[in-house]
Design an enzyme around this catalytic site. Structure first.
Site, mmCIF file in Angstrom:
data_model
loop_
_atom_site.group_PDB
_atom_site.id
_atom_site.type_symbol
_atom_site.label_atom_id
_atom_site.label_comp_id
_atom_site.label_asym_id
_atom_site.label_seq_id
_atom_site.Cartn_x
_atom_site.Cartn_y
_atom_site.Cartn_z
ATOM 1 N N ASP A 188 0.842 -1.191 0.000
ATOM 2 C CA ASP A 188 0.000 0.000 0.000
ATOM 3 C C ASP A 188 0.885 1.251 0.000
ATOM 4 O O ASP A 188 1.934 1.269 -0.641
ATOM 5 C CB ASP A 188 -0.923 -0.036 1.229
ATOM 6 C CG ASP A 188 -2.265 0.630 0.981
ATOM 7 O OD1 ASP A 188 -2.270 1.849 0.741
ATOM 8 O OD2 ASP A 188 -3.296 -0.051 1.043
ATOM 9 N N HIS A 203 -3.776 6.032 3.437
ATOM 10 C CA HIS A 203 -4.449 4.836 2.933
ATOM 11 C C HIS A 203 -3.851 3.558 3.530
ATOM 12 O O HIS A 203 -4.584 2.669 4.000
ATOM 13 C CB HIS A 203 -4.346 4.834 1.405
ATOM 14 C CG HIS A 203 -5.229 3.851 0.712
ATOM 15 N ND1 HIS A 203 -4.836 2.555 0.449
ATOM 16 C CD2 HIS A 203 -6.475 3.964 0.192
ATOM 17 C CE1 HIS A 203 -5.797 1.927 -0.202
ATOM 18 N NE2 HIS A 203 -6.810 2.754 -0.378
ATOM 19 N N SER A 260 -11.046 -0.842 -0.988
ATOM 20 C CA SER A 260 -9.762 -0.840 -0.265
ATOM 21 C C SER A 260 -9.967 -1.153 1.209
ATOM 22 O O SER A 260 -9.092 -1.719 1.858
ATOM 23 C CB SER A 260 -9.080 0.529 -0.377
ATOM 24 O OG SER A 260 -8.548 0.722 -1.650
#
Length: 651
Positions: free
Chosen positions: A17, A90, A422
């Site tokens: 990620d 994220h 996600s």
């Protein structure tokens, strides 16, 4: 499941990620035992990530930027850091969903107060940073996969995706194949291209492809109009609210300027919007960026209105000003109300923020943005595989990034609420770690099978799950096998196992060349034995998908599937098959009874599918019908979706 797996304590989950924020409370190692001795990874250091940033929870961290820099030039180290540090948010968010520790109190700007934890709170984490300001590059993703395999991880969580291409050109599929062959479960996000069909990504059958659903929690922020109407909306805005009892003038620039209607940077006339609530259409720039544009123009608030494509799907955002999001129907009412106003009687309204609501019905629903099937690469395998919570998910957030995710946001929060596949993917990654801890001999395919065949398709109103974008009943191309059910997955009864050689036969039966296959398997390919598998649909997958070309030449079209199930339900048992046939189809199972004498025993069966041709189908159109095959021994129900697609040829 937590007790049986010791909370996943001996498993390592790789998160590929944007990096990780190592100092976050979700990644503390208090009370954890030693790092698993088989772990071979490293903890790379760099700016913002000093030596010693790893611990018994965050056992490894690496970064991969060679592909990015080869394409984009040397990175600007004033804007991003050459280290595993997450300066986006994220990666920290997804990592904590998979394996964050218990943290209390947790909330986002006062919303969703409670205890935060990941799916496998004691599992170890290894962060592989591959995403940068310029994107996530194939060669860096592939390098991260290979490093994770060499480091000794047990699960790979990948909330990254791209265009769907043949598997031999797909770096994620290639990296995931190597990981799967090494016994590593790969969980990947299905993509956020919904609600349109054929939008699903990360579709290789050796990956678990995860779509997004909602929970029974909501953050209502409704719009009250001057004409008395109340429009449903959602928001997690946490700053000063609008003045109580005051009705603000509403403005919408859609009639004069497309850029102003979508609230692009520099598009708003400050004199026209100052002190008012601006209506912005979704599209072009991000939802948070629209709020920033409206805020800088001096407006009092914003209503983000869906268009027809977005439907009724709503996402709660941490906007920088009082703002809410409304669906397509409400957006149309709002625009008409403003269009009917006059200088003497302007359109007015306000936003009513109502905090956190629990026990919402119906739930779960398939999130509007969740990517949909069918599988664009190999329709013989149904994708997505299943769905998991992915709408308005609270999880860890870096201390140096504002919750709106834009540079102008100076607010700071320990947790943030985000939406996307996600967020759904790491739920399944964490659950896969728990299953692997409880059943260490299970293969990646067996773990995926357990999750799929025990998934549910009914919501808390006891109806079939619905599609958030339309409010209508969802189908297998929306939710795959259904919504993940962790408790039932621990004891699935039977599993559909797949060995690496089976995937090789699958690729051969897709008519890939040996060179194509070698690009995926990274060794010589031999397709001589693939004919015994029959066709690509005979991959031992937990779902069954048949596509027929309805050209009018045949009144009835037929195919068959060969499947093998392994008994993991504990000793002697007898299963009977029941079929809910897709409309207009005949489905028979032979044999329809399986008698197992011992645990681990494998038995095979054949499913014959016969579909009647439709008299009239428009050229190029398709017709999809779904059903299910259930094997039951009175204690377990092992459910596989059956989907039949009739495709009319293009004239």
């Amino acid at each position: 499941i937590l007790a049986d797996s010791d909370f996943g304590s001996d498993l390592v989950i790789a998160v590929i990620d944007t990096g990780i924020s190592p100092a976050h409370r979700s990644f503390r190692d208090r009370g954890l035992g030693p790092v698993p001795p088989r772990w071979r990874g490293v903890c790379a250091s760099g700016p913002g990530f000093p030596p010693g940033s790893c611990n018994r929870k965050l056992v490894g961290a690496r970064f991969f930027s060679a592909g990015y820099e080869a394409t984009s030039g040397r990175m600007n180290e004033t804007a991003e850091v050459r280290s595993p540090l997450d300066n986006d948010g994220h990666g920290t968010h997804t990592a904590s969903i998979a394996a964050g520790r218990y943290v209390f109190p947790a909330s986002t700007l006062g919303y969703a107060r409670g205890v935060a934890s990941g799916m496998a709170p004691k599992a170890r984490l290894a962060a592989y940073k591959v995403c940068w300001v310029g994107g996530c590059f194939d060669s860096d993703i592939l390098a991260a996969f290979d490093a994770a395999v060499a480091d000794g991880v047990d699960v790979v969580s990948l909330s990254v995706g791209g265009a769907v291409v043949p598997y031999y050109l797909d770096a994620i599929a290639i990296g995931a194949f190597g990981a799967t062959e090494a016994g590593i479960v790969v969980s990947a996000s299905a993509g956020n291209g919904g609600p349109g069909g054929l939008s699903v990504t990360n579709v290789a059958p050796w990956m678990t492809t995860v779509g997004a659903g909602s929970m029974d929690r909501a953050f209502p922020a409704n719009v009250r109009l001057g004409n008395g109407q109340v429009l449903d909306g959602v928001s997690v805005y946490g700053g000063p609210v609008l003045q109580s009892g005051k009705m603000y003038e509403l403005v919408y620039a859609g009639a004069t300027s497309y850029s102003a209607s979508t609230c692009l940077d520099g598009s708003l006339d400050q004199a026209a919007v100052r002190g008012k609530i601006v209506v912005c259409d979704r599209g072009v720039n991000s939802r948070a960026a629209k709020g920033d544009v409206v805020h800088r123009a001096g407006a009092a608030g914003m209503v983000l209105a869906n268009g027809a494509f977005d439907g009724e799907g709503l996402v709660a955002d941490c906007h920088v000003l009082p703002a809410t999001a409304v669906g397509a129907a409400a957006g149309e009412k709002l625009r008409k109300y403003i269009a009917s106003s006059t200088p003497q009687k302007p359109a007015t309204g306000t936003i009513l923020f109502q905090g956190t609501h629990l026990g919402v019905h119906p739930a779960p629903v398939v999130a509007a943005f969740s990517a949909r099937g069918p599988n664009p690469q190999s329709p013989e395998t149904l994708k997505p595989d299943l769905i998991a919570p992915g709408l308005n998910i609270l999880a860890a957030w870096p201390s140096g990034v504002g919750p709106a995710g834009i540079p102008s946001d100076g607010r700071r929060t320990e947790f943030n609420i985000l939406s996307g596949t996600s967020m759904a993917c790491p739920h399944v990654s964490g659950l896969a770690a728990l299953l692997k801890a409880a059943h260490p001999t299970w293969s990646p395919a067996a773990i995926k099978s357990a999750l799929m065949t025990t998934a549910y398709t009914r919501d808390n109103s006891n109806g079939t799950m619905t599609d958030e974008s339309t409010g209508k009943v969802a189908d297998v191309f929306d939710f795959g096998a259904g919504h993940v059910d962790p408790m039932r997955a621990m004891d699935p009864g039977l599993v559909y196992d797949i060995a690496p050689l089976d995937y090789l036969n699958f690729l051969c039966n897709l008519n890939y060349t040996e060179q194509n296959i070698r690009a995926i398997t990274r060794r010589q390919a031999d397709c001589r034995g693939a004919r015994r598998a029959g066709h690509a649909g005979n991959l031992n997958y937990p779902s069954l998908s048949a596509t027929f070309v309805a050209d009018g030449a045949k009144a009835r079209m037929r195919t068959h599937f060969i499947r093998t199930v392994t008994n993991v339900g504990g000793g002697r048992s007898a299963y009977r098959a029941t079929v809910r046939a897709p409309e207009g189809c005949n489905v028979t199972v032979r044999p329809d009874r399986l008698a197992f004498r011992r645990d681990g025993q494998k038995l095979s069966f054949t499913v014959h599918v016969e579909a009647a041709a439709r008299a009239k189908m428009e050229p190029g159109s398709s017709l999809v019908r779904s059903g299910a095959l259930t094997w039951s021994d009175g204690r377990h129900a092992v459910v596989s979706p059956i989907v039949v697609t009739l495709q009319a040829p293009v004239q």
